[in-house]
Motif scaffolding. Sequence first.
Motif, short mmCIF file in Angstrom:
data_model
loop_
_atom_site.label_atom_id
_atom_site.label_comp_id
_atom_site.label_asym_id
_atom_site.label_seq_id
_atom_site.Cartn_x
_atom_site.Cartn_y
_atom_site.Cartn_z
N PHE A 1 0.81 -1.23 0.00
CA PHE A 1 0.00 0.00 0.00
C PHE A 1 0.84 1.27 0.00
O PHE A 1 0.30 2.36 -0.14
CB PHE A 1 -1.00 0.00 1.15
N LYS A 2 2.15 1.13 0.13
CA LYS A 2 3.01 2.31 -0.01
C LYS A 2 2.97 2.83 -1.44
O LYS A 2 3.15 4.00 -1.68
CB LYS A 2 4.45 1.97 0.38
N THR A 3 2.77 1.92 -2.40
CA THR A 3 2.76 2.31 -3.81
C THR A 3 1.37 2.27 -4.43
O THR A 3 1.21 2.63 -5.59
CB THR A 3 3.69 1.39 -4.63
N ALA A 4 0.39 1.84 -3.68
CA ALA A 4 -0.99 1.74 -4.19
C ALA A 4 -1.66 3.12 -4.18
O ALA A 4 -1.21 4.03 -3.48
CB ALA A 4 -1.79 0.77 -3.32
N PRO A 5 -2.74 3.26 -4.94
CA PRO A 5 -3.49 4.52 -4.89
C PRO A 5 -3.98 4.83 -3.47
O PRO A 5 -4.25 3.92 -2.67
CB PRO A 5 -4.67 4.26 -5.83
N ASN B 1 -18.24 4.79 -0.15
CA ASN B 1 -18.06 3.96 -1.34
C ASN B 1 -17.18 2.74 -1.05
O ASN B 1 -16.48 2.24 -1.93
CB ASN B 1 -17.50 4.78 -2.51
N TYR B 2 -17.24 2.24 0.17
CA TYR B 2 -16.38 1.13 0.62
C TYR B 2 -16.46 -0.07 -0.31
O TYR B 2 -15.43 -0.61 -0.72
CB TYR B 2 -16.75 0.72 2.05
N HIS B 3 -17.66 -0.52 -0.66
CA HIS B 3 -17.80 -1.73 -1.46
C HIS B 3 -17.21 -1.57 -2.86
O HIS B 3 -16.58 -2.50 -3.38
CB HIS B 3 -19.26 -2.18 -1.52
N GLN B 4 -17.37 -0.40 -3.46
CA GLN B 4 -16.77 -0.15 -4.78
C GLN B 4 -15.25 -0.16 -4.67
O GLN B 4 -14.57 -0.73 -5.52
CB GLN B 4 -17.25 1.18 -5.36
N LEU B 5 -14.72 0.44 -3.62
CA LEU B 5 -13.27 0.45 -3.43
C LEU B 5 -12.73 -0.95 -3.18
O LEU B 5 -11.65 -1.29 -3.65
CB LEU B 5 -12.88 1.39 -2.28
N GLU B 6 -13.48 -1.76 -2.45
CA GLU B 6 -13.05 -3.13 -2.22
C GLU B 6 -12.98 -3.89 -3.55
O GLU B 6 -12.02 -4.61 -3.82
CB GLU B 6 -13.99 -3.85 -1.25
N PHE B 7 -13.98 -3.72 -4.39
CA PHE B 7 -13.97 -4.35 -5.71
C PHE B 7 -12.80 -3.85 -6.55
O PHE B 7 -12.07 -4.63 -7.16
CB PHE B 7 -15.29 -4.11 -6.45
N ASP B 8 -12.60 -2.54 -6.57
CA ASP B 8 -11.51 -1.96 -7.35
C ASP B 8 -10.14 -2.39 -6.82
O ASP B 8 -9.20 -2.56 -7.60
CB ASP B 8 -11.63 -0.44 -7.40
N LEU B 9 -10.04 -2.58 -5.51
CA LEU B 9 -8.79 -3.11 -4.95
C LEU B 9 -8.55 -4.52 -5.46
O LEU B 9 -7.42 -4.88 -5.79
CB LEU B 9 -8.83 -3.09 -3.42
N ARG B 10 -9.60 -5.31 -5.57
CA ARG B 10 -9.46 -6.65 -6.13
C ARG B 10 -9.01 -6.58 -7.60
O ARG B 10 -8.19 -7.39 -8.04
CB ARG B 10 -10.77 -7.43 -5.99
N LEU B 11 -9.53 -5.62 -8.34
CA LEU B 11 -9.07 -5.40 -9.71
C LEU B 11 -7.58 -5.02 -9.72
O LEU B 11 -6.81 -5.52 -10.55
CB LEU B 11 -9.86 -4.28 -10.39
N TYR B 12 -7.18 -4.14 -8.82
CA TYR B 12 -5.80 -3.70 -8.72
C TYR B 12 -4.87 -4.88 -8.42
O TYR B 12 -3.81 -5.01 -9.02
CB TYR B 12 -5.69 -2.62 -7.63
N LEU B 13 -5.29 -5.74 -7.49
CA LEU B 13 -4.47 -6.90 -7.14
C LEU B 13 -4.36 -7.86 -8.33
O LEU B 13 -3.30 -8.44 -8.58
CB LEU B 13 -5.05 -7.62 -5.92
#
Length: 165
Positions: free
Chosen positions: A107-111, A145-157
Amino acid sequence: MIQLKYLSAYSPGLQAQVQQLIAEDRLGAHLQTKYPVSNTVQTDKALYRYVCELKQEHLRNAPAIDKVAFDSKLDVVHHALGLHTAISRVQGGKLKAKKEIRVASLFKTAPAEFLHMIVVHELAHLKEHDHNKGFYQLCEHMLPNYHQLEFDLRLYLTWREGAAR
């Protein structure tokens, strides 16, 4: 066809859309467009301040946090992006509980939004220990927007893992 292990619980239609973005090599660009701001929290001290500010804003009555740190040993392989612990120690005749939050070093380099989401998730565990309805309601209260961010984090991973290949 790439295995979408972070998205396996989502509908086949949604997975097909992600597969198409990957096949067209557009997933990284999609995420970059949606989350252009890099995270500025780089040290354990800055992370501690960041977590304490969020806790003060949303969970004033929750127990104090004694330690917050980035942890290079936490990773997606072990299904842990963040970790909350309570360590009990006997000091004199009293039992003292120390609350700690650890956040994966990725997460140091993540959005910035993804770090915010993980911190909210770990702070919610101060009030709700299990991933139940109350837990996710608290997450949504702290980050609408927690659920959208959780989904987008899964996309990021998913994108990050594909880029590493």
